[in-house]
Motif scaffolding. Structure first.
Motif, PDB file in Angstrom:
ATOM      1  N   LEU A  15       6.739  -6.994  34.660  1.00 32.46           N
ATOM      2  CA  LEU A  15       7.848  -7.534  33.636  1.00 32.46           C
ATOM      3  C   LEU A  15       8.524  -8.871  34.035  1.00 32.46           C
ATOM      4  N   SER A  16       8.887  -8.870  33.182  1.00 30.43           N
ATOM      5  CA  SER A  16      10.071  -9.648  33.244  1.00 30.43           C
ATOM      6  C   SER A  16      11.196  -9.821  33.707  1.00 30.43           C
ATOM      7  N   VAL A  17      11.154  -9.374  34.615  1.00 31.83           N
ATOM      8  CA  VAL A  17      12.936  -9.446  35.909  1.00 31.83           C
ATOM      9  C   VAL A  17      13.173 -10.469  36.709  1.00 31.83           C
ATOM     10  N   ALA A  18      14.049 -10.516  36.555  1.00 32.87           N
ATOM     11  CA  ALA A  18      14.680 -11.461  37.597  1.00 32.87           C
ATOM     12  C   ALA A  18      14.718 -10.945  39.734  1.00 32.87           C
ATOM     13  N   SER A  19      13.829 -12.255  39.457  1.00 31.97           N
ATOM     14  CA  SER A  19      13.806 -12.590  41.187  1.00 31.97           C
ATOM     15  C   SER A  19      13.699 -13.190  42.129  1.00 31.97           C
TER      16      SER A  19
END
Length: 325
Positions: free
Chosen positions: A249-253
Protein backbone atom coordinates in the motif's frame (compact mmCIF):
# COMPACT_ATOMS: atom_id res chain seq x y z
CA UNK A 1 -5.91 -10.14 25.14
CA UNK A 2 -6.39 -10.42 21.38
CA UNK A 3 -6.93 -14.17 21.77
CA UNK A 4 -3.55 -15.51 20.73
CA UNK A 5 -1.76 -18.42 22.39
CA UNK A 6 1.92 -17.47 22.79
CA UNK A 7 5.19 -19.36 22.94
CA UNK A 8 8.90 -18.62 22.83
CA UNK A 9 11.87 -20.88 22.10
CA UNK A 10 15.61 -20.23 21.85
CA UNK A 11 17.56 -17.64 23.82
CA UNK A 12 16.35 -15.54 26.72
CA UNK A 13 18.70 -12.88 28.05
CA UNK A 14 16.27 -10.48 29.66
CA UNK A 15 16.10 -11.86 33.20
CA UNK A 16 19.36 -10.41 34.53
CA UNK A 17 21.02 -13.84 34.62
CA UNK A 18 24.18 -12.82 32.78
CA UNK A 19 24.57 -9.37 34.31
CA UNK A 20 27.88 -8.22 35.72
CA UNK A 21 26.15 -6.85 38.79
CA UNK A 22 25.02 -9.53 41.28
CA UNK A 23 22.31 -7.26 42.65
CA UNK A 24 20.69 -7.11 39.19
CA UNK A 25 20.24 -10.88 38.88
CA UNK A 26 16.58 -11.73 38.41
CA UNK A 27 15.52 -8.10 38.04
CA UNK A 28 14.52 -8.39 34.39
CA UNK A 29 11.54 -10.05 32.78
CA UNK A 30 10.67 -13.70 33.16
CA UNK A 31 9.12 -15.00 29.89
CA UNK A 32 5.85 -15.62 31.72
CA UNK A 33 5.76 -12.03 32.93
CA UNK A 34 6.53 -10.89 29.38
CA UNK A 35 3.37 -12.60 28.12
CA UNK A 36 4.44 -16.05 26.93
CA UNK A 37 2.18 -18.98 27.83
CA UNK A 38 4.86 -21.58 27.09
CA UNK A 39 8.64 -21.48 26.76
CA UNK A 40 11.65 -23.63 25.92
CA UNK A 41 14.80 -21.58 26.52
CA UNK A 42 18.52 -21.54 27.01
CA UNK A 43 20.08 -19.28 29.66
CA UNK A 44 16.85 -18.31 31.35
CA UNK A 45 18.21 -18.22 34.89
CA UNK A 46 21.24 -20.51 34.66
CA UNK A 47 24.58 -19.11 33.56
CA UNK A 48 26.17 -20.10 30.27
CA UNK A 49 29.16 -21.62 32.08
CA UNK A 50 26.82 -24.33 33.39
CA UNK A 51 25.65 -25.45 29.97
CA UNK A 52 25.85 -24.38 26.35
CA UNK A 53 23.15 -24.08 23.68
CA UNK A 54 24.26 -26.54 21.00
CA UNK A 55 25.53 -30.06 21.80
CA UNK A 56 24.20 -31.49 25.12
CA UNK A 57 22.31 -28.24 25.75
CA UNK A 58 21.06 -26.95 29.09
CA UNK A 59 17.46 -26.01 28.37
CA UNK A 60 14.70 -24.74 30.62
CA UNK A 61 11.17 -25.72 29.64
CA UNK A 62 8.07 -24.54 31.43
CA UNK A 63 6.86 -27.15 33.88
CA UNK A 64 10.10 -29.13 33.64
CA UNK A 65 12.88 -26.76 34.64
CA UNK A 66 16.49 -26.59 33.48
CA UNK A 67 17.96 -29.90 32.33
CA UNK A 68 21.04 -30.97 30.40
CA UNK A 69 19.97 -33.00 27.38
CA UNK A 70 22.61 -35.61 26.56
CA UNK A 71 23.28 -36.14 22.84
CA UNK A 72 20.66 -33.57 21.90
CA UNK A 73 21.21 -30.47 19.76
CA UNK A 74 19.70 -27.25 21.10
CA UNK A 75 18.34 -25.82 17.82
CA UNK A 76 16.62 -29.13 17.08
CA UNK A 77 15.06 -29.15 20.57
CA UNK A 78 13.80 -25.59 20.11
CA UNK A 79 12.34 -26.31 16.69
CA UNK A 80 10.68 -29.52 17.92
CA UNK A 81 9.07 -27.52 20.72
CA UNK A 82 7.69 -24.99 18.22
CA UNK A 83 6.29 -27.73 16.00
CA UNK A 84 4.57 -29.32 19.01
CA UNK A 85 3.10 -25.96 19.99
CA UNK A 86 1.78 -25.30 16.49
CA UNK A 87 0.21 -28.75 16.42
CA UNK A 88 -1.54 -28.11 19.75
CA UNK A 89 -2.75 -24.64 18.77
CA UNK A 90 -3.59 -25.27 15.12
CA UNK A 91 -7.27 -24.49 15.68
CA UNK A 92 -6.67 -21.17 17.48
CA UNK A 93 -4.68 -18.00 16.73
CA UNK A 94 -1.08 -18.37 17.89
CA UNK A 95 2.09 -16.28 18.09
CA UNK A 96 5.56 -17.83 18.23
CA UNK A 97 8.76 -15.90 18.91
CA UNK A 98 11.94 -17.81 18.01
CA UNK A 99 15.14 -15.95 19.02
CA UNK A 100 17.38 -18.60 17.49
CA UNK A 101 20.63 -19.81 19.05
CA UNK A 102 22.06 -20.20 15.54
CA UNK A 103 24.28 -18.81 14.11
CA UNK A 104 25.92 -17.34 17.21
CA UNK A 105 29.45 -18.26 18.25
CA UNK A 106 30.94 -20.61 19.37
CA UNK A 107 31.18 -21.86 15.79
CA UNK A 108 30.91 -25.59 16.34
CA UNK A 109 29.63 -28.66 14.44
CA UNK A 110 25.94 -29.35 13.86
CA UNK A 111 24.42 -32.86 13.64
CA UNK A 112 24.82 -32.52 9.85
CA UNK A 113 28.57 -31.84 10.12
CA UNK A 114 31.10 -34.58 9.49
CA UNK A 115 32.78 -33.79 12.81
CA UNK A 116 29.61 -34.32 14.86
CA UNK A 117 30.04 -38.08 15.23
CA UNK A 118 33.78 -38.39 15.51
CA UNK A 119 35.18 -35.53 17.54
CA UNK A 120 34.77 -32.73 20.03
CA UNK A 121 31.32 -31.27 19.38
CA UNK A 122 32.47 -27.98 20.87
CA UNK A 123 35.73 -27.65 18.95
CA UNK A 124 35.59 -24.09 17.64
CA UNK A 125 36.37 -23.33 14.00
CA UNK A 126 34.91 -20.65 11.74
CA UNK A 127 34.54 -23.30 9.02
CA UNK A 128 31.52 -24.56 10.95
CA UNK A 129 29.70 -21.29 10.30
CA UNK A 130 28.61 -22.60 6.89
CA UNK A 131 27.01 -25.69 8.45
CA UNK A 132 25.35 -23.54 11.12
CA UNK A 133 23.75 -21.31 8.49
CA UNK A 134 22.55 -24.41 6.63
CA UNK A 135 21.05 -25.86 9.82
CA UNK A 136 19.33 -22.58 10.59
CA UNK A 137 17.77 -22.69 7.12
CA UNK A 138 16.77 -26.30 7.71
CA UNK A 139 15.07 -25.34 10.99
CA UNK A 140 13.09 -22.56 9.34
CA UNK A 141 12.11 -25.00 6.59
CA UNK A 142 10.76 -27.49 9.13
CA UNK A 143 8.48 -24.80 10.57
CA UNK A 144 7.25 -23.78 7.11
CA UNK A 145 6.63 -27.44 6.25
CA UNK A 146 4.58 -27.86 9.43
CA UNK A 147 2.38 -24.89 8.56
CA UNK A 148 1.82 -26.30 5.09
CA UNK A 149 0.95 -29.81 6.33
CA UNK A 150 -1.59 -28.38 8.77
CA UNK A 151 -3.12 -26.11 6.11
CA UNK A 152 -2.07 -22.98 8.00
CA UNK A 153 0.44 -21.55 5.54
CA UNK A 154 -1.94 -19.07 3.89
CA UNK A 155 -3.21 -17.88 7.26
CA UNK A 156 0.18 -17.26 8.87
CA UNK A 157 2.58 -14.32 8.68
CA UNK A 158 6.21 -15.43 8.98
CA UNK A 159 8.85 -12.80 9.72
CA UNK A 160 12.58 -13.54 9.62
CA UNK A 161 15.20 -11.03 10.67
CA UNK A 162 18.55 -10.68 12.44
CA UNK A 163 19.52 -8.75 15.55
CA UNK A 164 23.06 -7.76 14.57
CA UNK A 165 25.66 -8.16 11.87
CA UNK A 166 27.90 -11.17 11.41
CA UNK A 167 30.75 -11.98 13.81
CA UNK A 168 33.99 -10.15 13.00
CA UNK A 169 35.81 -13.42 12.37
CA UNK A 170 33.51 -14.26 9.45
CA UNK A 171 34.11 -13.13 5.88
CA UNK A 172 31.32 -13.47 3.31
CA UNK A 173 31.72 -13.44 -0.45
CA UNK A 174 29.02 -11.42 -2.17
CA UNK A 175 27.49 -12.24 -5.55
CA UNK A 176 29.61 -9.53 -7.18
CA UNK A 177 32.82 -11.05 -5.78
CA UNK A 178 33.33 -8.60 -2.92
CA UNK A 179 34.53 -9.95 0.41
CA UNK A 180 32.66 -8.46 3.37
CA UNK A 181 33.89 -8.75 6.94
CA UNK A 182 31.29 -9.08 9.66
CA UNK A 183 31.26 -6.26 12.17
CA UNK A 184 29.01 -7.39 15.00
CA UNK A 185 29.09 -5.04 18.00
CA UNK A 186 29.92 -1.99 15.91
CA UNK A 187 27.52 0.73 14.72
CA UNK A 188 28.22 0.77 10.98
CA UNK A 189 26.21 -1.18 8.42
CA UNK A 190 28.39 -4.25 9.02
CA UNK A 191 27.06 -4.38 12.56
CA UNK A 192 23.54 -3.01 12.27
CA UNK A 193 22.13 -3.62 8.77
CA UNK A 194 20.39 -7.00 8.76
CA UNK A 195 17.96 -8.92 6.53
CA UNK A 196 14.22 -8.70 7.00
CA UNK A 197 11.90 -11.12 5.21
CA UNK A 198 8.12 -11.06 5.69
CA UNK A 199 6.22 -13.86 3.97
CA UNK A 200 2.50 -14.54 3.74
CA UNK A 201 1.25 -16.34 0.61
CA UNK A 202 -1.70 -14.59 -0.98
CA UNK A 203 -1.27 -11.48 1.16
CA UNK A 204 2.30 -10.25 0.62
CA UNK A 205 3.66 -10.09 -2.93
CA UNK A 206 6.59 -12.52 -2.96
CA UNK A 207 8.39 -10.45 -5.62
CA UNK A 208 8.26 -7.25 -3.57
CA UNK A 209 11.56 -5.67 -2.51
CA UNK A 210 11.43 -2.72 -0.13
CA UNK A 211 14.50 -0.72 0.92
CA UNK A 212 12.71 1.62 3.35
CA UNK A 213 14.02 2.01 6.88
CA UNK A 214 12.69 -0.40 9.50
CA UNK A 215 13.60 -0.26 13.19
CA UNK A 216 13.06 -2.90 15.87
CA UNK A 217 10.69 -0.53 17.65
CA UNK A 218 8.42 -0.93 14.60
CA UNK A 219 7.65 -4.58 15.30
CA UNK A 220 5.24 -4.04 18.20
CA UNK A 221 2.88 -1.65 16.37
CA UNK A 222 3.11 -3.81 13.23
CA UNK A 223 2.15 -7.03 15.00
CA UNK A 224 -0.59 -5.27 16.94
CA UNK A 225 -2.08 -4.02 13.67
CA UNK A 226 -1.81 -7.43 12.00
CA UNK A 227 -3.59 -9.04 14.95
CA UNK A 228 -6.30 -6.36 14.92
CA UNK A 229 -5.45 -5.62 18.53
CA UNK A 230 -5.12 -2.39 20.49
CA UNK A 231 -2.55 -0.99 22.88
CA UNK A 232 -3.33 0.91 26.09
CA UNK A 233 -3.96 4.58 25.43
CA UNK A 234 -1.07 5.60 27.69
CA UNK A 235 1.45 3.54 25.67
CA UNK A 236 3.77 5.91 23.82
CA UNK A 237 5.55 4.31 20.88
CA UNK A 238 8.52 5.42 18.85
CA UNK A 239 7.74 2.58 16.49
CA UNK A 240 5.79 2.87 13.26
CA UNK A 241 3.80 0.00 11.77
CA UNK A 242 5.10 -1.31 8.45
CA UNK A 243 2.09 -3.58 7.85
CA UNK A 244 0.81 -1.32 5.08
CA UNK A 245 4.17 -1.48 3.32
CA UNK A 246 4.14 -5.28 3.45
CA UNK A 247 0.79 -5.21 1.65
CA UNK A 248 2.21 -2.92 -1.01
CA UNK A 249 0.00 0.00 0.00
CA UNK A 250 1.02 3.60 -0.49
CA UNK A 251 1.66 4.50 3.15
CA UNK A 252 4.23 6.65 4.91
CA UNK A 253 7.54 5.04 5.84
CA UNK A 254 9.81 6.21 8.61
CA UNK A 255 12.26 9.04 7.83
CA UNK A 256 14.92 8.06 10.34
CA UNK A 257 16.07 5.41 12.81
CA UNK A 258 17.83 5.89 16.13
CA UNK A 259 20.25 3.51 17.82
CA UNK A 260 21.91 3.60 21.25
CA UNK A 261 24.36 0.80 22.01
CA UNK A 262 26.22 0.40 25.29
CA UNK A 263 26.94 -3.23 26.09
CA UNK A 264 28.04 -4.47 29.50
CA UNK A 265 30.49 -6.99 28.04
CA UNK A 266 32.94 -7.32 25.20
CA UNK A 267 35.46 -4.80 23.90
CA UNK A 268 32.89 -2.54 22.32
CA UNK A 269 32.56 1.22 22.57
CA UNK A 270 29.28 2.86 23.47
CA UNK A 271 27.74 4.71 20.54
CA UNK A 272 24.54 6.39 19.45
CA UNK A 273 23.36 7.63 16.10
CA UNK A 274 20.38 8.80 14.09
CA UNK A 275 20.20 8.17 10.36
CA UNK A 276 18.16 8.42 7.20
CA UNK A 277 18.74 5.99 4.35
CA UNK A 278 21.55 8.21 3.09
CA UNK A 279 22.87 10.30 5.99
CA UNK A 280 24.07 9.28 9.46
CA UNK A 281 24.87 11.50 12.43
CA UNK A 282 26.64 10.17 15.53
CA UNK A 283 26.31 11.58 19.02
CA UNK A 284 29.97 12.62 18.89
CA UNK A 285 29.33 14.80 15.83
CA UNK A 286 30.60 12.55 13.03
CA UNK A 287 28.45 12.81 9.91
CA UNK A 288 28.53 10.38 6.98
CA UNK A 289 27.01 10.01 3.55
CA UNK A 290 26.50 6.26 3.98
CA UNK A 291 25.34 5.76 0.39
CA UNK A 292 28.79 6.85 -0.83
CA UNK A 293 30.84 5.78 2.21
CA UNK A 294 29.34 2.54 3.56
CA UNK A 295 32.44 1.78 5.67
CA UNK A 296 32.26 5.29 7.21
CA UNK A 297 35.85 6.23 6.50
CA UNK A 298 35.38 9.94 5.86
CA UNK A 299 33.33 12.12 8.18
CA UNK A 300 31.97 15.24 6.49
CA UNK A 301 32.33 18.60 8.24
CA UNK A 302 29.33 20.90 8.41
CA UNK A 303 31.25 23.48 6.39
CA UNK A 304 31.24 21.13 3.41
CA UNK A 305 27.50 20.40 3.44
CA UNK A 306 24.96 21.66 0.95
CA UNK A 307 21.78 23.43 2.02
CA UNK A 308 19.77 20.19 1.73
CA UNK A 309 22.27 18.09 3.68
CA UNK A 310 22.44 20.78 6.35
CA UNK A 311 18.68 20.44 6.80
CA UNK A 312 19.08 16.68 7.22
CA UNK A 313 21.91 17.24 9.72
CA UNK A 314 19.67 19.54 11.76
CA UNK A 315 16.81 17.04 11.65
CA UNK A 316 19.04 14.20 12.88
CA UNK A 317 20.57 16.39 15.57
CA UNK A 318 17.05 17.13 16.81
CA UNK A 319 16.43 13.36 17.07
CA UNK A 320 19.61 12.87 19.10
CA UNK A 321 18.70 15.79 21.35
CA UNK A 322 15.19 14.43 21.95
CA UNK A 323 16.57 11.02 22.91
CA UNK A 324 18.61 12.66 25.68
CA UNK A 325 15.46 13.96 27.35
Amino acid sequence: QAGYATAIAGKWQLYGTNTRLPEDKGTGYHPGAAGFDEYCLWQLDVLRKNGERYADPLIDRKGIGAKSLKDAYGPEVFTDFILEFIEKKKDTPFFVYYPMALTHDPFVPTPDSEEWGDGDRYKKDTKHFVDMVAYMDKSVGRIIDKLEVLGLRENTLVIFTGDNGTHRSIYSKMSDGRMVKGNKGHPDDGGTHVPLIANWPGVIDSAQVNDNLIDFSDFLPTLVEVADATLPQDRILDGQSFWGQLQGLSVASREWVFCHYDTLWGNFKASRFARTKRWKLYGDGRFFDVSADVLEKNSISKDALTADSLKTHAKLQAVLDRMHQ
